[in-house]
Design a protein around this motif. Structure first.
Motif, PDB file in Angstrom:
ATOM      1  N   ARG A  84       1.028  -1.462  -0.334  1.00  0.00           N
ATOM      2  CA  ARG A  84      -0.221   0.196  -0.520  1.00  0.00           C
ATOM      3  C   ARG A  84       0.966   1.076  -0.250  1.00  0.00           C
ATOM      4  NH1 ARG A  84      -4.809  -1.605   3.939  1.00  0.00           N
ATOM      5  NH2 ARG A  84      -5.424  -3.446   2.430  1.00  0.00           N
ATOM      6  N   GLU A  85       1.691   1.506   0.663  1.00  0.00           N
ATOM      7  CA  GLU A  85       2.789   2.078   1.111  1.00  0.00           C
ATOM      8  C   GLU A  85       3.178   2.147  -0.471  1.00  0.00           C
ATOM      9  OE1 GLU A  85       6.893   3.726   3.562  1.00  0.00           O
ATOM     10  OE2 GLU A  85       5.737   2.711   4.092  1.00  0.00           O
ATOM     11  N   ALA A  88       1.174   4.231  -2.677  1.00  0.00           N
ATOM     12  CA  ALA A  88       0.901   5.281  -3.046  1.00  0.00           C
ATOM     13  C   ALA A  88       1.411   6.191  -3.180  1.00  0.00           C
ATOM     14  CB  ALA A  88       0.857   5.364  -1.342  1.00  0.00           C
ATOM     15  N   SER A  89       3.257   6.003  -3.213  1.00  0.00           N
ATOM     16  CA  SER A  89       4.053   6.727  -3.091  1.00  0.00           C
ATOM     17  C   SER A  89       4.299   6.825  -5.549  1.00  0.00           C
ATOM     18  CB  SER A  89       5.622   6.048  -3.017  1.00  0.00           C
ATOM     19  OG  SER A  89       5.840   6.282  -1.791  1.00  0.00           O
ATOM     20  N   GLU A 121       4.327  12.415   2.198  1.00  0.00           N
ATOM     21  CA  GLU A 121       4.925  11.660   1.928  1.00  0.00           C
ATOM     22  C   GLU A 121       5.903  11.304   2.922  1.00  0.00           C
ATOM     23  OE1 GLU A 121       4.126   8.851   0.306  1.00  0.00           O
ATOM     24  OE2 GLU A 121       2.319   9.528  -0.466  1.00  0.00           O
TER      25      GLU A 121
END
Length: 160
Positions: A84-85, A88-89, A121
């Motif tokens: 997920r991270e 998102a990035s 972020e």
């Protein structure tokens, strides 16, 4: 007829032809009380010990399997969180790459947008925009405009 001699200490009877009463005794040896107690204790304790060892092995295997299951659940949870991270990035970087200020060549406006993305972020340390030749155009955090060092010397830039 054979005569019988009775043993006085063991209660067992020994029959031998031609033996006179009271002259010859053949006692049948028996176990002492200590040996009886040892056998009794061993007969009572040994099955319990064997059962305990078997149950210990079974429970140990079950606990090991439960531990492995919990470990796999944690690994899956961390993997999902990292995915997920990472997603998102990638979405944030795509947003920067497709920005109208970058397409128009307005580097000051792109710098402001990159600062916003960097604040959003927490896992990012910096945002850099460089030309294929290695010259930096934007470096956030940092002030827009001043001469930035060339990245051509860096091995990581060449690999990217």
């Amino acid at each position: 007829m054979p005569s019988r001699a009775i043993s006085s200490w063991s209660g067992s009877v020994s029959t031998r032809p031609g033996a006179a009463a009271g002259r010859e005794c053949y006692p049948v040896p028996s176990m002492k009380i200590r040996a009886h107690v040892i056998w009794l204790v061993a007969a009572a304790v040994l099955p319990v010990m064997i059962f305990s060892m078997i149950m210990t092995a079974v429970f140990w295997r079950q606990q090991r399997a439960a531990y492995e299951d919990r470990f796999l659940e944690r690994v899956r949870a961390v993997s999902i969180a990292l995915d997920r991270e990472h997603d998102a990035s990638i979405a944030a970087l795509r947003g920067l790459a497709e920005s109208s200020s970058l397409a128009a060549g307005d580097l000051e406006r792109f710098h402001d947008r990159a600062e916003q993305a960097l604040r959003g972020e927490q896992s990012w340390a910096a945002v850099m925009l460089a030309e294929p030749s290695g010259s930096q155009l934007v470096h956030v955090p940092g002030l827009p405009g001043p001469a930035l060092p060339n990245l051509q010397d860096k091995g990581a830039f060449r690999q990217a």
